[in-house]
Write an enzyme that holds these catalytic residues in place. Sequence first.
Site, short mmCIF file in Angstrom:
data_model
loop_
_atom_site.label_atom_id
_atom_site.label_comp_id
_atom_site.label_asym_id
_atom_site.label_seq_id
_atom_site.Cartn_x
_atom_site.Cartn_y
_atom_site.Cartn_z
N LYS A 171 0.84 -1.19 0.00
CA LYS A 171 0.00 0.00 0.00
C LYS A 171 0.88 1.24 0.00
O LYS A 171 1.61 1.49 0.96
CB LYS A 171 -0.87 0.04 1.26
CG LYS A 171 -1.88 1.17 1.24
CD LYS A 171 -2.51 1.41 2.60
CE LYS A 171 -1.70 2.36 3.44
NZ LYS A 171 -1.56 3.71 2.85
N GLU A 244 10.04 1.02 10.59
CA GLU A 244 11.05 2.07 10.39
C GLU A 244 10.34 3.40 10.60
O GLU A 244 9.47 3.76 9.81
CB GLU A 244 11.65 2.00 8.97
CG GLU A 244 12.51 0.78 8.71
CD GLU A 244 13.81 0.76 9.51
OE1 GLU A 244 14.10 1.74 10.23
OE2 GLU A 244 14.52 -0.25 9.42
N CYS A 278 13.84 10.86 6.66
CA CYS A 278 13.84 10.38 8.05
C CYS A 278 15.21 10.58 8.67
O CYS A 278 15.32 10.89 9.85
CB CYS A 278 13.42 8.92 8.10
SG CYS A 278 14.36 7.85 7.01
N GLU A 375 10.10 16.38 15.51
CA GLU A 375 10.63 16.08 14.18
C GLU A 375 9.92 17.00 13.19
O GLU A 375 8.73 16.84 12.92
CB GLU A 375 10.34 14.62 13.82
CG GLU A 375 10.91 14.26 12.46
CD GLU A 375 10.42 12.92 11.90
OE1 GLU A 375 9.30 12.49 12.21
OE2 GLU A 375 11.19 12.32 11.13
P1 NAD Z 1 2.52 8.16 8.29
O1 NAD Z 1 2.82 7.35 9.50
O2 NAD Z 1 1.49 9.21 8.38
O3 NAD Z 1 2.08 7.21 7.08
C1 NAD Z 1 2.88 6.16 6.63
C2 NAD Z 1 2.00 5.14 5.94
O4 NAD Z 1 1.12 4.55 6.90
C3 NAD Z 1 1.10 5.70 4.84
O5 NAD Z 1 1.02 4.77 3.79
C4 NAD Z 1 -0.24 5.84 5.56
O6 NAD Z 1 -1.34 5.81 4.68
C5 NAD Z 1 -0.22 4.62 6.45
N1 NAD Z 1 -1.08 4.71 7.63
C6 NAD Z 1 -1.58 5.81 8.24
N2 NAD Z 1 -2.28 5.46 9.34
C7 NAD Z 1 -2.21 4.11 9.44
C8 NAD Z 1 -2.71 3.16 10.39
N3 NAD Z 1 -3.43 3.53 11.46
N4 NAD Z 1 -2.44 1.86 10.18
C9 NAD Z 1 -1.69 1.47 9.13
N5 NAD Z 1 -1.19 2.32 8.20
C10 NAD Z 1 -1.45 3.62 8.36
O7 NAD Z 1 3.93 8.75 7.83
P2 NAD Z 1 4.23 9.73 6.61
O8 NAD Z 1 3.76 11.09 7.00
O9 NAD Z 1 3.76 9.12 5.35
O10 NAD Z 1 5.82 9.70 6.58
C11 NAD Z 1 6.62 10.57 7.34
C12 NAD Z 1 7.17 9.86 8.56
O11 NAD Z 1 7.83 8.67 8.15
C13 NAD Z 1 8.22 10.67 9.28
O12 NAD Z 1 8.06 10.53 10.67
C14 NAD Z 1 9.54 10.03 8.86
O13 NAD Z 1 10.61 10.23 9.75
C15 NAD Z 1 9.13 8.60 8.76
N6 NAD Z 1 10.04 7.87 7.88
C16 NAD Z 1 10.87 6.91 8.43
C17 NAD Z 1 11.77 6.24 7.64
C18 NAD Z 1 12.69 5.20 8.22
O14 NAD Z 1 13.22 4.40 7.45
N7 NAD Z 1 12.90 5.15 9.51
C19 NAD Z 1 11.84 6.51 6.28
C20 NAD Z 1 10.99 7.48 5.75
C21 NAD Z 1 10.09 8.14 6.56
#
Ligand code: NAD
Length: 474
Positions: A171, A244, A278, A375
Amino acid sequence: MDFASNYTLTIDGAAVDTAERVDVINPATGKAFASAPAAGQAELDLAVAAAKRALPAWKALGWEGRRELLVKAAKAIEPHLDQFAALFVAEQGRPTALAKGEVQMGAWWLKSVARQDLPNEVVEDSDTRQVIVKHEPLGVVAAIVPWNFPFLLAMWKIAPALLAGNTMVLKPSPYTPLCSLKLAELWRDILPAGVYNVISGDDALGPLMTAHPGFAKISFTGSTATGKRVMEAASRDLKRITLELGGNDAAIVLPDVDVAEVAPKLFFGSFYNTAQVCIATKRMYIHDDIYDEMLAAFHRLAKEAVVGDGAQQGVQYGPVQNRAQYDRVRGLIDGARAEGLSLLQGANVPEGDGYFIPITLVDNPPEDAAVVTEEAFGPVLPLLRFSSIEDVVERANNCDYGLAGAVWSKDIDAAVALADRIETGTVWINDNFQNGPHIPFAGAKQSGFGVENGAEGLREFTFPKVIFVPKKPA
Ligand code: NAD
């Protein structure tokens, strides 16, 4: 293949459409330019069932058979680099050259991981028996991906999961579904039906996936807040998880660096991809002796930075990717201003409805300011003074996150000693963003759970199955 329209789900190797659709917005204009299918429970059930049916034959192909198909899948991307890059810029906002770089890197990553192996291990070989550990696939894996690196971070999951013999339902983020949908379309003729399914949807789809009993594992990249929800949902039937999550990475800059030489590298490590990384530096600790000179260099670089529509030539930094993130980052900047903190801003940004924010530096805010503790994940960076190593180690580690960090110094031994004291999964010395298919990547503290990449990452898509083989017949 037409990249400009006809965005469909891929389930069981075929196109599936939905009545409901989700608008996809170009962050440089703030306007919808396409729409993606909005999958719900019915499409999710179909995808999980297809992935389950595909499991036995995919497993039976063995490592060599799967390796061959994954390399073929990676090579199929290469003739379409420009089309993927153009679509990537439209949905994600990044400048074209950087978008193309991520797609290229994704294809290379898949090829590199496809060469990896998890051979059986003989952990005991005595007169009476041999004890063999095999690395068995888990089953159907759910992959949930964010919007900041939609292509590469998907590949970090696809490559090891499929190589190890699992099948997958992926997804993408609702903000950046299109490249993922087109990649799955491209692979319909390459991978056996059901091995790789992609379903896009709105905010409701993620929770439906984590609740689905058909998944053996959830591989999730996103925010720490969502990661906690994923873990909670997975606990109901003990799905395996890899998370992650977010970071608030500190860079520590010692007084012996050459400011003119390192300032552009530090700036890049903070603002690449409009700081939506990230592992970007999100707290810049600079030694008192060089602080003023570094702040001036950063301000110069911020003023020279070209912010604009990633599709335009010469643009170095695109918009913030989505409206919610734009509002959050604007809120942090306005909050810092309201607190009376000293802000230095870069060049003007385009007018209009695009999600543009000028690069913003905050001059030595207090350690408990929101712009330091949260962050930001956008183009606002606190620069913080320090004068003692003990003090800066304590401040850098005083954080619930533990993703990555960096130490900058001409004295490598001193930098290594300092790196040893930083409580994060990765520490770079005089560098940033380095990682690789053979290098484990894991967040300490609340930045993650489990590992991606390297042998450890591959192993997380398997379970150890032990077989006791007697040396004499019964
Ligand atoms: P997010 O957590 O809002 O969303 C990530 C994904 O999860 C999306 O596909 C979203 O639709 C889905 N999602 C949302 N709610 C959900 C739920 N309740 N259950 C399951 N899936 C759900 O994050 P974002 O805003 O898309 O990304 C930014 C964040 O990701 C930042 O905090 C960044 O640091 C982190 N990030 C971490 C890494 C890493 O490797 N550690 C890499 C990239 C981004």
